[in-house]
Design a protein around this motif. Sequence first.
Motif, PDB file in Angstrom:
ATOM      1  N   HIS A  97       0.784  -1.395  -0.019  1.00 36.56           N
ATOM      2  CA  HIS A  97      -0.017  -0.037   0.047  1.00 36.56           C
ATOM      3  C   HIS A  97       0.793   1.234  -0.164  1.00 36.56           C
ATOM      4  O   HIS A  97       0.534   2.208  -0.394  1.00 36.56           O
ATOM      5  CB  HIS A  97      -0.850   0.038   1.263  1.00 36.56           C
ATOM      6  CG  HIS A  97      -0.169   0.104   2.543  1.00 36.56           C
ATOM      7  ND1 HIS A  97       0.406  -0.867   3.269  1.00 36.56           N
ATOM      8  CD2 HIS A  97      -0.198   1.191   3.339  1.00 36.56           C
ATOM      9  CE1 HIS A  97       0.947  -0.538   4.181  1.00 36.56           C
ATOM     10  NE2 HIS A  97       0.562   0.811   4.363  1.00 36.56           N
ATOM     11  N   LEU A  99       2.990   1.937  -1.873  1.00 35.74           N
ATOM     12  CA  LEU A  99       3.437   2.395  -3.309  1.00 35.74           C
ATOM     13  C   LEU A  99       2.456   3.653  -3.633  1.00 35.74           C
ATOM     14  O   LEU A  99       3.024   4.347  -4.593  1.00 35.74           O
ATOM     15  CB  LEU A  99       3.419   1.167  -4.275  1.00 35.74           C
ATOM     16  CG  LEU A  99       4.164   0.196  -4.249  1.00 35.74           C
ATOM     17  CD1 LEU A  99       4.066  -0.927  -5.271  1.00 35.74           C
ATOM     18  CD2 LEU A  99       5.782   0.618  -4.186  1.00 35.74           C
ATOM     19  N   ALA A 100       1.607   3.596  -3.136  1.00 32.96           N
ATOM     20  CA  ALA A 100       0.501   4.866  -3.483  1.00 32.96           C
ATOM     21  C   ALA A 100       1.206   6.375  -3.148  1.00 32.96           C
ATOM     22  O   ALA A 100       0.942   7.271  -3.524  1.00 32.96           O
ATOM     23  CB  ALA A 100      -0.854   4.694  -2.883  1.00 32.96           C
ATOM     24  N   THR A 104       9.043   3.220  -2.340  1.00 31.36           N
ATOM     25  CA  THR A 104       9.274   1.704  -2.806  1.00 31.36           C
ATOM     26  C   THR A 104      10.247   1.134  -1.949  1.00 31.36           C
ATOM     27  O   THR A 104      10.184  -0.059  -1.731  1.00 31.36           O
ATOM     28  CB  THR A 104       9.987   1.805  -4.255  1.00 31.36           C
ATOM     29  OG1 THR A 104      11.135   2.662  -4.214  1.00 31.36           O
ATOM     30  CG2 THR A 104       8.977   2.239  -5.361  1.00 31.36           C
ATOM     31  N   PHE A 166      -4.472  -1.927  -4.094  1.00 30.41           N
ATOM     32  CA  PHE A 166      -3.675  -2.417  -4.715  1.00 30.41           C
ATOM     33  C   PHE A 166      -4.162  -3.860  -5.015  1.00 30.41           C
ATOM     34  O   PHE A 166      -4.501  -4.378  -6.161  1.00 30.41           O
ATOM     35  CB  PHE A 166      -2.161  -2.763  -4.193  1.00 30.41           C
ATOM     36  CG  PHE A 166      -1.157  -3.059  -5.263  1.00 30.41           C
ATOM     37  CD1 PHE A 166      -0.380  -2.231  -6.019  1.00 30.41           C
ATOM     38  CD2 PHE A 166      -1.188  -4.589  -5.286  1.00 30.41           C
ATOM     39  CE1 PHE A 166       0.712  -2.961  -7.057  1.00 30.41           C
ATOM     40  CE2 PHE A 166      -0.033  -5.112  -6.256  1.00 30.41           C
ATOM     41  CZ  PHE A 166       0.602  -4.389  -6.738  1.00 30.41           C
ATOM     42  N   ASP A 442       5.268  -4.258  -9.386  1.00 35.82           N
ATOM     43  CA  ASP A 442       3.977  -3.454  -8.420  1.00 35.82           C
ATOM     44  C   ASP A 442       4.139  -2.073  -8.776  1.00 35.82           C
ATOM     45  O   ASP A 442       3.003  -1.760  -8.797  1.00 35.82           O
ATOM     46  CB  ASP A 442       4.942  -3.481  -7.049  1.00 35.82           C
ATOM     47  CG  ASP A 442       4.855  -5.077  -6.556  1.00 35.82           C
ATOM     48  OD1 ASP A 442       4.173  -6.101  -6.947  1.00 35.82           O
ATOM     49  OD2 ASP A 442       5.278  -5.308  -5.373  1.00 35.82           O
ATOM     50  N   THR A 443       5.355  -1.616  -9.111  1.00 42.24           N
ATOM     51  CA  THR A 443       5.151   0.000  -9.407  1.00 42.24           C
ATOM     52  C   THR A 443       4.491   0.152 -10.915  1.00 42.24           C
ATOM     53  O   THR A 443       3.542   1.003 -11.072  1.00 42.24           O
ATOM     54  CB  THR A 443       6.514   0.471  -9.664  1.00 42.24           C
ATOM     55  OG1 THR A 443       7.407  -0.331 -10.563  1.00 42.24           O
ATOM     56  CG2 THR A 443       7.203   0.492  -8.194  1.00 42.24           C
ATOM     57  N   GLN A 446       0.640  -0.165  -9.851  1.00 38.50           N
ATOM     58  CA  GLN A 446       0.372   0.836  -9.093  1.00 38.50           C
ATOM     59  C   GLN A 446      -0.053   2.001 -10.066  1.00 38.50           C
ATOM     60  O   GLN A 446      -0.873   2.764  -9.794  1.00 38.50           O
ATOM     61  CB  GLN A 446       1.191   1.266  -8.012  1.00 38.50           C
ATOM     62  CG  GLN A 446       0.972   2.406  -7.158  1.00 38.50           C
ATOM     63  CD  GLN A 446      -0.140   2.158  -6.350  1.00 38.50           C
ATOM     64  OE1 GLN A 446      -0.268   0.927  -5.677  1.00 38.50           O
ATOM     65  NE2 GLN A 446      -0.968   3.142  -6.120  1.00 38.50           N
ATOM     66  N   GLN A 450      -3.243   4.547  -9.907  1.00 39.40           N
ATOM     67  CA  GLN A 450      -2.859   5.659  -9.036  1.00 39.40           C
ATOM     68  C   GLN A 450      -3.696   6.992  -9.412  1.00 39.40           C
ATOM     69  O   GLN A 450      -4.202   7.586  -8.495  1.00 39.40           O
ATOM     70  CB  GLN A 450      -1.373   6.148  -9.437  1.00 39.40           C
ATOM     71  CG  GLN A 450      -0.784   7.100  -8.648  1.00 39.40           C
ATOM     72  CD  GLN A 450      -0.394   6.455  -7.153  1.00 39.40           C
ATOM     73  OE1 GLN A 450      -0.644   5.428  -6.962  1.00 39.40           O
ATOM     74  NE2 GLN A 450      -0.043   7.553  -6.250  1.00 39.40           N
ATOM     75  N   THR A 465       2.527  -9.648 -10.330  1.00 37.55           N
ATOM     76  CA  THR A 465       3.061  -8.978  -8.993  1.00 37.55           C
ATOM     77  C   THR A 465       3.265 -10.023  -7.845  1.00 37.55           C
ATOM     78  O   THR A 465       3.345  -9.461  -6.560  1.00 37.55           O
ATOM     79  CB  THR A 465       2.098  -7.827  -8.624  1.00 37.55           C
ATOM     80  OG1 THR A 465       0.584  -8.533  -8.209  1.00 37.55           O
ATOM     81  CG2 THR A 465       1.974  -6.701  -9.504  1.00 37.55           C
TER      82      THR A 465
END
Length: 548
Positions: A97, A99-100, A104, A166, A442-443, A446, A450, A465
């Motif tokens: 979470h 990453l929001a 990182t 996510f 993951d990024t 996201q 986003q 992921t």
Amino acid sequence: MVIKLADNIYSPLGATTRANYDAVVGGQYALKQYSLPDGSLYTASLFPEEERQDDEKYTFFEQLCIASASDAIARAGIDPTSPRCRFFLSTTKGNVHLLAKGDTERALLGTSANLISRHFGNPNPPLVVSNACISGLSAQIVAMRSIEAGLCDTAVVIGCDMQSEFIISGFQCLHALSPDQCRPFDRDRCGLNLGEAAATIIYSNSGKGEWVAEGGAMCNDANHISGPSRTGEGSYRCLEALNINKDELAFISVHGTSTLYNDEMESIAVDRAGLADVPLFSLKGIYGHTMGAAGVLETILSMQAVEHGIVYGTRGFENLGVSRQVNVCAEPRTTDKHSFVKLLSGFGGCNAAMKFSHNTANATTPIQATPAMGAIHSIRLTPTADELVELYRTHIGDYPKFFKMDPLSRLGFVASELLLQECPKAEYGVLLFNRSSSMADDTAFQATIQDRSNWFPSPALFVYTLPNIVTGEISIRNHFQTETNFMVLDAPRVDVMAEQIAIAASRGPQIAGWCEVDANGNNIAALLAVPQHTSKNIIEQELSKTLK
């Protein structure tokens, strides 16, 4: 013999194992309906929003792990600062979470594991097992084998996941979530519910304990990265490996996600193993799918059931909706038997099973030392993304699925293919490590959620992921229906890796090593083809040379 000293469950139903057991037998559950930004509905078991907050020192995820482990450690009476104690963390997404917020580094699984183990003053590097939905059993198996191998005397196994936009949006874009409460094995089932919890089991090679971990198995079905085998091959092989006497079993605690293909696959595997008349149940209608916590939480509750002489009912189940006539419990039953099997399966083709017995003198058979057989082969790659494609085109070129893979899977696939071209033919297990987990994917995922005004979660991205998907891709390509696992460390700790690879190699030859694509897209693969029964010292030497 590996015995359980103590345990804890920390969930929306209570902060102790006893509170959770009482809630379950009392018919309680915490599943409620929620909505996503696009207005779609899902049902989940979540902690109250006011509790689900990060503080300056620990995220909510870490707070859950520490709270659960603290209670279990106090009940066990062990010294967590001892060098003979090790921590094992089972999780699929940890602090994803964050990453929001663009954080990182803080979202790395190894970062959380270090914070948790250091909270208790433990001097050893913690090991994160991130093996999709079977992580909770995988971590217990790794801990059990570590004790048997003499690497530690006590093992603190913590399973935990918290839900976030996510994860929920990812399952929703796969059309896996049910807007209503789930119905495992029922003919009207329409998807899974998610949940969050932390659970801890403490294992030891000595002390007072009534439960014995008799054995565990992990097998890949080599079928598809997001679809289980239609013949239940992986789960069936796990059950067969346990050498089960069905007359000893009180029940099988199945995965029972309430998805169409998982429940069907499990019913086929149970039937093929000759266990169709053994009572079975799923706890997903009470807790939802707690992901990295599921294997630990459901094992603890199964132990409680045996101790109290009951078999849980499967909440939501009414009419059998699978092709095999398995013995799904709709309502609670009584039992006088003292053993059970816990069964799980997950993305990447992974499957796991463990057998536990209460008040038994049985012990797992120690691994007998055998001289090393054959030479270790190795490969090191540090290609750019373009160079990786060129390596594929030049040296492989016959597997178009390569172009659908994510960067981590492409790297592991090419490295393993080049390595296997030089190795003796065998059915290898696959054991990989890294620091970044699946952070590059993951990024990327996201980014698809986003912007609320441009919200488009990608199912193709979400599946990748999970870092263990690379082990599935290697297994599918080579039809390896063997053990696969993925572990995360805070750095390429050669000694820790060599220990775990040697344990795995005691069961069969391994493709093993470091496979990393970081958030900036930098690649490094340092893989070994390890023959069966290769010593830890030899593996460590080869790893050191390959990782330089």
